[in-house]
Design an enzyme around this catalytic site. Structure first.
Site, short mmCIF file in Angstrom:
data_model
loop_
_atom_site.label_atom_id
_atom_site.label_comp_id
_atom_site.label_asym_id
_atom_site.label_seq_id
_atom_site.Cartn_x
_atom_site.Cartn_y
_atom_site.Cartn_z
N ASP A 1 106.77 -14.40 75.01
CA ASP A 1 107.36 -14.32 73.67
C ASP A 1 106.67 -13.21 72.88
O ASP A 1 107.32 -12.36 72.26
CB ASP A 1 107.19 -15.64 72.90
CG ASP A 1 107.92 -16.82 73.53
OD1 ASP A 1 108.85 -17.35 72.92
OD2 ASP A 1 107.56 -17.19 74.66
N GLU B 1 110.68 -13.74 65.16
CA GLU B 1 110.22 -15.13 65.18
C GLU B 1 108.70 -15.28 65.19
O GLU B 1 108.16 -16.12 64.48
CB GLU B 1 110.79 -15.86 66.42
CG GLU B 1 110.31 -17.29 66.49
CD GLU B 1 110.89 -18.10 67.64
OE1 GLU B 1 111.62 -17.52 68.46
OE2 GLU B 1 110.58 -19.30 67.69
N ASP C 1 114.75 -12.34 68.27
CA ASP C 1 114.19 -13.52 68.93
C ASP C 1 113.68 -13.01 70.28
O ASP C 1 114.46 -12.73 71.18
CB ASP C 1 115.27 -14.59 69.12
CG ASP C 1 114.68 -15.94 69.40
OD1 ASP C 1 113.56 -15.98 69.96
OD2 ASP C 1 115.32 -16.95 69.08
N ILE D 1 112.05 -14.30 72.79
CA ILE D 1 112.59 -15.18 73.83
C ILE D 1 113.29 -16.32 73.11
O ILE D 1 112.64 -17.11 72.41
CB ILE D 1 111.52 -15.75 74.77
CG1 ILE D 1 110.91 -14.64 75.61
CG2 ILE D 1 112.14 -16.81 75.69
CD1 ILE D 1 110.01 -15.12 76.73
N ASP D 2 114.58 -16.40 73.26
CA ASP D 2 115.32 -17.53 72.72
C ASP D 2 115.50 -18.52 73.86
O ASP D 2 115.90 -18.14 74.97
CB ASP D 2 116.68 -17.05 72.21
CG ASP D 2 117.46 -18.16 71.54
OD1 ASP D 2 116.83 -19.01 70.88
OD2 ASP D 2 118.69 -18.19 71.69
N THR E 1 112.77 -20.74 74.71
CA THR E 1 111.47 -20.72 75.40
C THR E 1 111.32 -21.92 76.34
O THR E 1 110.74 -21.81 77.41
CB THR E 1 110.31 -20.67 74.37
OG1 THR E 1 110.55 -19.58 73.49
CG2 THR E 1 108.98 -20.48 75.05
N ASP F 1 118.13 -16.83 65.84
CA ASP F 1 118.74 -17.69 66.85
C ASP F 1 120.25 -17.44 66.97
O ASP F 1 120.90 -18.04 67.84
CB ASP F 1 118.50 -19.17 66.52
CG ASP F 1 117.12 -19.64 66.97
OD1 ASP F 1 116.62 -19.09 67.97
OD2 ASP F 1 116.56 -20.55 66.33
N1 A3P Z 1 115.26 -29.71 67.21
C1 A3P Z 1 115.92 -28.54 67.19
N2 A3P Z 1 117.21 -28.50 66.90
C2 A3P Z 1 117.88 -27.33 66.91
N3 A3P Z 1 117.30 -26.16 67.19
C3 A3P Z 1 116.00 -26.16 67.49
C4 A3P Z 1 115.25 -27.33 67.51
N4 A3P Z 1 114.00 -27.00 67.85
C5 A3P Z 1 114.00 -25.68 68.04
N5 A3P Z 1 115.20 -25.17 67.79
C6 A3P Z 1 115.61 -23.76 67.83
O1 A3P Z 1 116.63 -23.64 68.82
C7 A3P Z 1 116.34 -22.55 69.64
C8 A3P Z 1 116.82 -22.82 71.03
O2 A3P Z 1 118.20 -22.98 70.98
P1 A3P Z 1 118.99 -23.75 72.11
O3 A3P Z 1 118.83 -25.20 71.79
O4 A3P Z 1 120.37 -23.25 71.92
O5 A3P Z 1 118.38 -23.37 73.41
C9 A3P Z 1 114.88 -22.37 69.57
O6 A3P Z 1 114.63 -21.01 69.75
P2 A3P Z 1 113.28 -20.51 70.52
O7 A3P Z 1 113.33 -20.98 71.93
O8 A3P Z 1 113.46 -19.01 70.38
O9 A3P Z 1 112.11 -21.04 69.74
C10 A3P Z 1 114.49 -22.85 68.18
O10 A3P Z 1 114.48 -21.81 67.23
MG MG Z 2 115.34 -18.96 69.33
MG MG Z 3 112.17 -17.53 70.43
MG MG Z 4 110.33 -20.36 69.45
#
Ligand code: A3P
Ligand code: MG
Ligand code: MG
Ligand code: MG
Length: 367
Positions: free
Chosen positions: A90, A115, A178, A180-181, A183, A299
């Site tokens: 990340d 982020e 982002d 890494i979206d 993670t 995101d």
């Molecule tokens: N409880 C939650 N509900 C919704 N989104 C969340 C969450 N916790 C984290 N996220 C966000 O949702 C992203 C992941 O999306 P998805 O659920 O579509 O995979 C995460 O990005 P990161 O992985 O960049 O931190 C984070 O920003």
């Molecule tokens: Mg994300």
């Molecule tokens: Mg991320």
């Molecule tokens: Mg994150």
């Protein structure tokens, strides 16, 4: 070609709870997935340079992420204050993209809403992580095979990461990253995306999504039923007025099939969902986080323009377009829904009916 579907395939985020409609309709999915719009109007010429430098920067970061995912060690992952994970990749991805964009843009013009920040890395316990990130960044730059490949010091890496502290907003240009979206998906060896967008006066005008683990062919159960040759790794790119393109990360453009079949929902991490949907893997994306959760612009920025330029729509559950001009967060009351223009009215009505029902009965409607 049209496909009669009882229930179009839809995407869900693994971490969220959702509603679904049982829309019954004859639909064609996004019909123009690849370079579909004619690039002759002045609007189509705009942001060409920005898209090009964004694509280069995201490709570089994907290379770093792929290297890390192959041999991720526990010591390379930390937990953030919100309990979400963060890895050396990340930080490394954010450092590389921030550094690469800043090099390409006129001095003093670069604003980045991203982020991650370097707080943890500046603590004593972050020292070894910073060493590893600096090493990864330099190894990735060296792989570019440029004779003048730069060497970044730890201080330069920290500086590059912290350029992402901009508040964004409705005036001027701001890059949205982002690094890494998804993670969680990344750590599991699953789907994730490197997501980079550009806001101009609060509007997303460029988006690039690097999805290193997304097959170039369709994903889902059909892929098992009729396996076809597929390489791994897609890069989606969109410019305002110029459509969405997808290529494989290794450079060769692959033809994509659009299949209409009754399928269970598909849960995959990250904005890879937006990319896969833009090429027709699914027709609907529903995202309903727990009440009180605030969505961040990184995101959704890149994914949003990639869907729109492929002919789709992304709205909040009230039916409004997402507003990226309000700073680091999206100011929306409930969920996010995305589908094609033909299906949107019925989907919106179904979602709003489900929300009403939840409001009256005090219980969530699950799939
Ligand atoms: N409880 C939650 N509900 C919704 N989104 C969340 C969450 N916790 C984290 N996220 C966000 O949702 C992203 C992941 O999306 P998805 O659920 O579509 O995979 C995460 O990005 P990161 O992985 O960049 O931190 C984070 O920003
Ligand atoms: Mg994300
Ligand atoms: Mg991320
Ligand atoms: Mg994150």
């Amino acid at each position: 070609m049209q496909f009669a579907l009882a229930l179009p395939r839809f995407f869900l985020s693994p971490s969220s709870s959702f509603f679904a409609s049982s829309a019954s309709s004859s639909i064609s999915l996004f019909r123009r997935p690849f370079s579909a719009k004619c690039a002759t109007s002045p609007a189509a010429m705009a942001y060409e340079h920005e898209l090009s430098i964004a694509t280069k920067a995201v490709s570089l970061a994907c290379r770093l992420c792929q290297k890390v995912q192959k041999g991720l060690l526990a010591a390379e992952t930390q937990e953030k204050s919100d309990k979400s994970p963060v890895t050396v990749a990340d930080y490394g991805s954010q450092a590389l993209i921030s550094w690469a964009l800043n090099e390409e843009l006129p001095q003093g013009t670069f604003s980045l809403v991203a982020e991650e920040d370097s707080e943890e890395l500046k603590q004593d316990q972050g020292a070894s992580m910073l060493d590893r990130i600096t090493q990864l960044v330099n190894e990735t730059l060296a792989l570019e095979k440029r004779i003048d490949a730069p060497f970044l010091s730890k201080e330069q890496v920290l500086l590059a990461i912290d350029r992402g502290r901009s508040e964004g907003g409705s005036v001027g240009r701001h890059w949205v990253l982002d690094p890494i979206d998804g993670t969680r998906g990344f750590v599991r060896g699953d789907q994730y995306a490197v997501a980079l967008g550009l806001l101009d006066q609060g509007e997303v005008v460029v988006g690039v999504l690097g999805c290193p683990n997304l097959p170039t062919n369709l994903i889902g159960p059909e892929a098992l039923v009729s396996p076809t040759e597929s390489s791994i790794g897609c890069l989606f790119a969109a410019r305002k007025g110029a459509g969405t393109t997808v290529k494989s990360i290794d450079g060769s453009i692959q033809p994509q099939k659009i299949l209409g079949v009754v399928s269970p929902p598909l849960r995959i991490d990250s904005q890879a969902k937006y990319g896969a949907m833009a090429r027709g893997d699914a027709a609907i994306y529903l995202r309903f986080p727990h009440p009180g959760y605030r969505e961040k612009i990184w995101d959704h920025a890149a994914g949003c323009i990639i869907i729109k330029e492929a002919g789709g729509l992304v709205l909040d559950a009230a039916g409004n377009p997402l507003d990226f001009s309000k700073g680091r967060y999206l100011d929306i009351a409930s969920g996010i829904i995305s589908t094609n223009p033909q299906l949107m009215p019925a989907l919106l009505a179904a979602v709003q009916a489900a929300l009403q029902k939840e409001h009256h009965h005090g219980e969530r409607v699950h799939l």
